[in-house]
Design a protein around this motif. Structure first.
Motif, PDB file in Angstrom:
ATOM      1  N   GLU A   4      -1.519   7.191   4.535  1.00  0.00           N
ATOM      2  CA  GLU A   4      -1.554   8.646   4.389  1.00  0.00           C
ATOM      3  C   GLU A   4      -1.470   9.334   5.745  1.00  0.00           C
ATOM      4  O   GLU A   4      -0.782  10.357   5.897  1.00  0.00           O
ATOM      5  CB  GLU A   4      -2.839   9.063   3.672  1.00  0.00           C
ATOM      6  N   LEU A  22      -5.394  -3.299  -0.333  1.00  0.00           N
ATOM      7  CA  LEU A  22      -4.504  -2.137  -0.281  1.00  0.00           C
ATOM      8  C   LEU A  22      -5.292  -0.842  -0.125  1.00  0.00           C
ATOM      9  O   LEU A  22      -4.857   0.078   0.590  1.00  0.00           O
ATOM     10  CB  LEU A  22      -3.634  -2.082  -1.540  1.00  0.00           C
ATOM     11  N   ALA A  23      -6.450  -0.785  -0.768  1.00  0.00           N
ATOM     12  CA  ALA A  23      -7.281   0.413  -0.660  1.00  0.00           C
ATOM     13  C   ALA A  23      -7.755   0.624   0.773  1.00  0.00           C
ATOM     14  O   ALA A  23      -7.878   1.765   1.238  1.00  0.00           O
ATOM     15  CB  ALA A  23      -8.487   0.288  -1.595  1.00  0.00           C
ATOM     16  N   ALA A  26       0.836  -1.206   0.000  1.00  0.00           N
ATOM     17  CA  ALA A  26       0.000   0.000   0.000  1.00  0.00           C
ATOM     18  C   ALA A  26       0.871   1.257   0.000  1.00  0.00           C
ATOM     19  O   ALA A  26       0.538   2.247  -0.668  1.00  0.00           O
ATOM     20  CB  ALA A  26      -0.923  -0.004   1.213  1.00  0.00           C
ATOM     21  N   GLY A  67       2.215   1.772  -3.467  1.00  0.00           N
ATOM     22  CA  GLY A  67       1.217   1.948  -4.519  1.00  0.00           C
ATOM     23  C   GLY A  67       1.307   0.861  -5.568  1.00  0.00           C
ATOM     24  O   GLY A  67       1.159   1.111  -6.774  1.00  0.00           O
ATOM     25  N   LYS A  70      -4.703   2.063   2.702  1.00  0.00           N
ATOM     26  CA  LYS A  70      -4.157   3.329   2.220  1.00  0.00           C
ATOM     27  C   LYS A  70      -4.417   4.518   3.151  1.00  0.00           C
ATOM     28  O   LYS A  70      -3.508   5.342   3.359  1.00  0.00           O
ATOM     29  CB  LYS A  70      -4.726   3.622   0.820  1.00  0.00           C
TER      30      LYS A  70
END
Length: 241
Positions: A183, A175-176, A161, A164, A179
């Motif tokens: 961040e 991974l989404a 993640a 990317g 994420k």
């Protein structure tokens, strides 16, 4: 692809009503479990005293991990008699939402046995709708007193993640879900992967706490939800948050 997070439709009252109805027929079927709870059979399957508190349940996990780290495992509840005992019903004292990583098997790293832990495993230890539903069942119906979200050092899903990575199939949905934690932690000093792994653990803890079923149990002091971070090199689990 994002993992969907629809509003949970089962209210606490509704799930209790479901449970009571199933007990009334003599059998309660766990949709995501391979076991049947024979409600008419009252086998003493609790690993510790019946009135165990959430704090004691958490300590039982940490004590078991300490034995594992020190190579003093007791390997409890792994006999043929225990197998026969829990075949009649289950009463795990703790639930684990862990990563699917093959190096972090819950029963081994916590030094537990048959019927002790209610375990959900998924890459990245993320709380999907289905995982949340399973853990609601484990706490409300089976009586688990603590839920630990168990992440680990150098998690491949978190690393992907961060990078990317372009991945095929449904891997991207995992991974989404991770994420946002990447961040959130990217400005922190120190090791980016470790920071993201820890942030992801805390994010999943908060998502579980947002469940009305689980939050009611927490308010009633019948449940505790915590994060845990597993060191691959030492086997040590530390509480996160």
């Amino acid at each position: 692809m994002n993992i969907q997070n629809p509003q949970i439709n089962f209210s606490r009252r509704g799930l209790l009503k479901f449970s009571a109805g199933a007990i009334g027929t003599g059998v309660l079927t766990a949709g995501l479990s391979s076991n049947l709870l024979a409600a008419e059979k009252k086998a003493p399957v609790a690993p510790v005293e019946d009135d165990i508190t959430p704090d004691k349940a958490l300590q039982e996990l940490l004590d078991g991990n300490d034995r594992f780290v020190k190579a003093k495992r007791r390997n409890p509840h792994q006999t043929q008699s225990r197998l026969a005992e829990v075949a009649k019903g289950q009463k795990p004292f703790a639930s684990i939402l862990g990563c699917a990583d093959s190096r972090v098997p819950s029963e081994i790293v916590f030094d537990q046995g048959l019927g002790d832990l209610f375990v959900c495993r998924i890459a990245g230890n993320i709380a999907t709708t289905q995982q949340i539903g399973s853990l609601e069942f484990g706490s409300l119906v089976l009586g688990c007193k603590v839920i630990m979200v168990l992440g680990h050092e150098r998690c491949g899903a978190v690393d992907a993640a961060i990078k990317g990575a372009q991945v095929p199939g449904q891997i991207g949905s995992l991974l989404a879900a991770i994420k946002p934690s990447v961040e959130k932690s990217k400005e922190e000093s120190g090791d980016k992967l470790e920071n993201a792994c820890r942030a992801n653990i805390l994010a999943q803890v908060e998502r579980l706490k947002s469940s009305p079923v689980l939050s009611d149990l927490i308010k009633a002091e019948k449940l505790k939800i915590v994060g845990g971070y597993y060191d691959l090199d030492t086997g040590k689990i530390s509480v996160v948050g």
